[in-house]
Design a protein around this motif. Structure first.
Motif, short mmCIF file in Angstrom:
data_model
loop_
_atom_site.label_atom_id
_atom_site.label_comp_id
_atom_site.label_asym_id
_atom_site.label_seq_id
_atom_site.Cartn_x
_atom_site.Cartn_y
_atom_site.Cartn_z
N VAL A 138 0.85 -1.19 0.00
CA VAL A 138 0.00 0.00 0.00
C VAL A 138 0.89 1.24 0.00
O VAL A 138 1.87 1.30 0.74
CB VAL A 138 -0.92 0.02 1.24
CG1 VAL A 138 -1.59 1.39 1.40
CG2 VAL A 138 -1.98 -1.07 1.14
N VAL A 139 0.54 2.20 -0.83
CA VAL A 139 1.21 3.50 -0.85
C VAL A 139 0.13 4.59 -0.82
O VAL A 139 -1.05 4.31 -1.01
CB VAL A 139 2.11 3.69 -2.09
CG1 VAL A 139 3.30 2.74 -2.05
CG2 VAL A 139 1.31 3.48 -3.37
N HIS A 140 0.57 5.83 -0.61
CA HIS A 140 -0.39 6.92 -0.47
C HIS A 140 -0.33 7.89 -1.65
O HIS A 140 -0.31 9.10 -1.46
CB HIS A 140 -0.15 7.65 0.85
CG HIS A 140 -0.41 6.81 2.05
ND1 HIS A 140 -1.54 6.06 2.21
CD2 HIS A 140 0.34 6.58 3.17
CE1 HIS A 140 -1.50 5.42 3.36
NE2 HIS A 140 -0.37 5.71 3.96
N GLY A 141 -0.34 7.35 -2.86
CA GLY A 141 -0.38 8.20 -4.04
C GLY A 141 0.07 7.47 -5.28
O GLY A 141 0.83 6.50 -5.22
N GLU A 142 -0.41 7.95 -6.42
CA GLU A 142 -0.09 7.30 -7.70
C GLU A 142 1.39 7.39 -8.04
O GLU A 142 1.96 6.44 -8.59
CB GLU A 142 -0.94 7.90 -8.82
CG GLU A 142 -2.40 7.50 -8.78
CD GLU A 142 -2.60 6.00 -9.03
OE1 GLU A 142 -1.71 5.36 -9.62
OE2 GLU A 142 -3.66 5.48 -8.63
N SER A 143 2.03 8.51 -7.73
CA SER A 143 3.45 8.62 -8.05
C SER A 143 4.27 7.63 -7.23
O SER A 143 5.26 7.07 -7.72
CB SER A 143 3.95 10.05 -7.82
OG SER A 143 3.90 10.39 -6.44
N LEU A 144 3.87 7.39 -5.99
CA LEU A 144 4.57 6.43 -5.15
C LEU A 144 4.32 5.01 -5.66
O LEU A 144 5.21 4.15 -5.58
CB LEU A 144 4.10 6.56 -3.70
CG LEU A 144 4.34 7.93 -3.06
CD1 LEU A 144 3.72 7.99 -1.68
CD2 LEU A 144 5.83 8.24 -2.99
N GLU A 271 11.71 17.89 -1.09
CA GLU A 271 11.45 16.50 -1.50
C GLU A 271 10.42 15.95 -0.53
O GLU A 271 10.38 16.33 0.63
CB GLU A 271 12.75 15.68 -1.43
CG GLU A 271 12.69 14.31 -2.07
CD GLU A 271 12.18 13.22 -1.12
OE1 GLU A 271 11.79 12.15 -1.62
OE2 GLU A 271 12.15 13.46 0.11
N ALA A 272 9.53 15.10 -1.04
CA ALA A 272 8.49 14.54 -0.18
C ALA A 272 7.84 13.36 -0.87
O ALA A 272 8.01 13.15 -2.08
CB ALA A 272 7.44 15.60 0.16
N SER A 273 7.10 12.59 -0.10
CA SER A 273 6.23 11.56 -0.66
C SER A 273 4.80 12.04 -0.45
O SER A 273 4.11 12.46 -1.37
CB SER A 273 6.51 10.21 0.00
OG SER A 273 6.56 10.34 1.42
N VAL A 293 6.13 18.74 -5.00
CA VAL A 293 6.96 17.55 -4.82
C VAL A 293 6.06 16.40 -4.36
O VAL A 293 5.05 16.61 -3.68
CB VAL A 293 8.10 17.77 -3.80
CG1 VAL A 293 9.12 18.77 -4.33
CG2 VAL A 293 7.56 18.23 -2.46
N GLY A 294 6.43 15.18 -4.71
CA GLY A 294 5.70 14.01 -4.29
C GLY A 294 4.23 14.10 -4.62
O GLY A 294 3.84 14.50 -5.72
#
Length: 369
Positions: A138-144, A271-273, A293-294
């Motif tokens: 599981v991630v918290h975004g499409e880019s991740l 920088e960030a997620s 970012v992110g």
């Protein structure tokens, strides 16, 4: 169906996420007693909270802990196990013994943030091994999601996006204590909150303050959180007396008052997620200024939470702060949108419903969506 969740840190995130899921499924949550005992009252009664004697990374007690944890898992017989982060070294050695129970792991940061001293204490192989051992991510975004798919050999349909839920407990605390902004406070207050590490863009905020000059004469900037010393940039400050520096761990009551008092929250990250601070600000109905970012742009623009500026650009950051300082109607509009998002589609209950649906799909891929 019963889900067992494990996590060693991320207290605010865990409370929001687990409380949301518990509205839809039985949840057993195992966490370190030393970090969570004082937060027990913030969990929904539906959560079966287990405060464990969870050792620190370097403790020789870890093998015994893993044995007891595996016994707990056998006793509870969960349908699925969800690790709410991949940053616990020793769980790597126990995970193979939990099979065939499906294992889901949340990856908050695919890459380490520059200057993040906390995360660097854990060997890189430990975080990566947990991802590789987990059947679903599981991630918290499409880019991740794209980053995980590029980095790890995971099937496309085994990497999932769930929203980072709004962090509501501090806003609840403020309502319970009936916190208000002091009467007669006519300052325009800007808040930078959280761990102060290099990627948070503190230097760019300070340069932006200097660039504003006298255009926002009642400007006050609060920098609150442990980490790097903000006064190291004193020479860049336009007006050092504008700053309220709180370089320490911020307790609950102080967090609630800071967000009650502020007009806007800035996230000038290089920088960030994704960001827990963004989800905390939204629960207070506070507009944000974030950098592109992110997942920050996607979250902010799609939901009308605030303004987006390029990273590392103090002039654009200063312009956005000035725009909000002189735009009370704009602040009110963005704040209302943020609050509606935090209490609606991004509320813990809503995110929990999406998580419950995902768990059912993991357990039974043929189940209807």
């Amino acid at each position: 169906m019963k889900v067992l969740m494990l996590v060693a840190e991320l207290e605010d995130y865990t409370i929001a996420f687990v409380n949301g899921v518990a509205q839809h499924l039985p949840v057993v949550l195992g966490v370190p007693k030393r970090r969570y005992a004082h937060l027990e009252s913030w969990f929904d009664p539906a959560v079966d909270l287990r405060l464990l004697d969870w050792p620190r990374h370097r403790s020789p007690a870890n093998p015994i802990f893993l044995l007891k944890l595996s016994q707990l898992i056998r006793q509870e017989a969960p349908t699925l196990i969800h690790l709410l982060s991949n940053s616990t070294l020793w769980l790597n050695f126990a995970a193979p013994f939990w099979r065939p129970i499906p294992l889901v792991t949340t990856v908050h940061d695919v890459e380490l943030h520059p200057g993040d001293a906390d995360s660097r204490t854990l060997p890189r192989w430990a975080t990566e091994l947990m991802v590789r051992q987990s059947g679903h991510i599981v991630v918290h975004g499409e880019s991740l999601r794209k980053m995980v798919l590029q980095r790890y050999a995971k099937p496309v349909d085994h990497v999932h996006v769930l929203s980072h839920p709004s962090i509501q407990r501090y806003a609840d605390f403020a309502r319970q204590r009936q916190l208000t902004r002091p009467q007669g406070d006519d300052a325009f207050r800007v808040l930078l909150f959280g761990r102060i590490f290099a990627y948070k863009g503190l230097e760019h905020l300070i340069r932006a303050e200097a660039a504003l000059g006298e255009t926002v004469p009642n400007l006050r900037i609060t920098i609150a959180g442990r980490g790097d010393d903000p006064w190291a940039f004193r020479g860049l400050m336009g007006h050092p007396d504008r700053y309220d520096i709180r370089n320490h761990f911020i307790e609950d009551a102080e967090v609630a008052q800071l967000f009650t008092d502020t007009d806007i929250v800035v996230l000038p990250y290089t920088e960030a997620s994704q960001s827990g601070v963004l989800n905390l600000a939204a629960a207070f109905g506070k507009p944000v200024v974030v950098t592109d970012v992110g997942e920050l742009r996607a979250s902010v623009t799609q939901n009308g939470l605030g303004l987006v500026v390029p990273p590392g650009d103090p002039q654009q950051l200063a312009h956005a702060i000035k725009l909000l300082a002189h735009g009370a109607d704009l602040r009110a509009e963005l704040g209302a949108s943020a609050l509606a998002w935090a209490n609606g589609p991004n509320a813990p209950k809503a995110v929990g419903a999406a998580a419950a649906s995902l768990y059912r799909k993991v357990v039974d891929p043929c189940a209807p969506s």
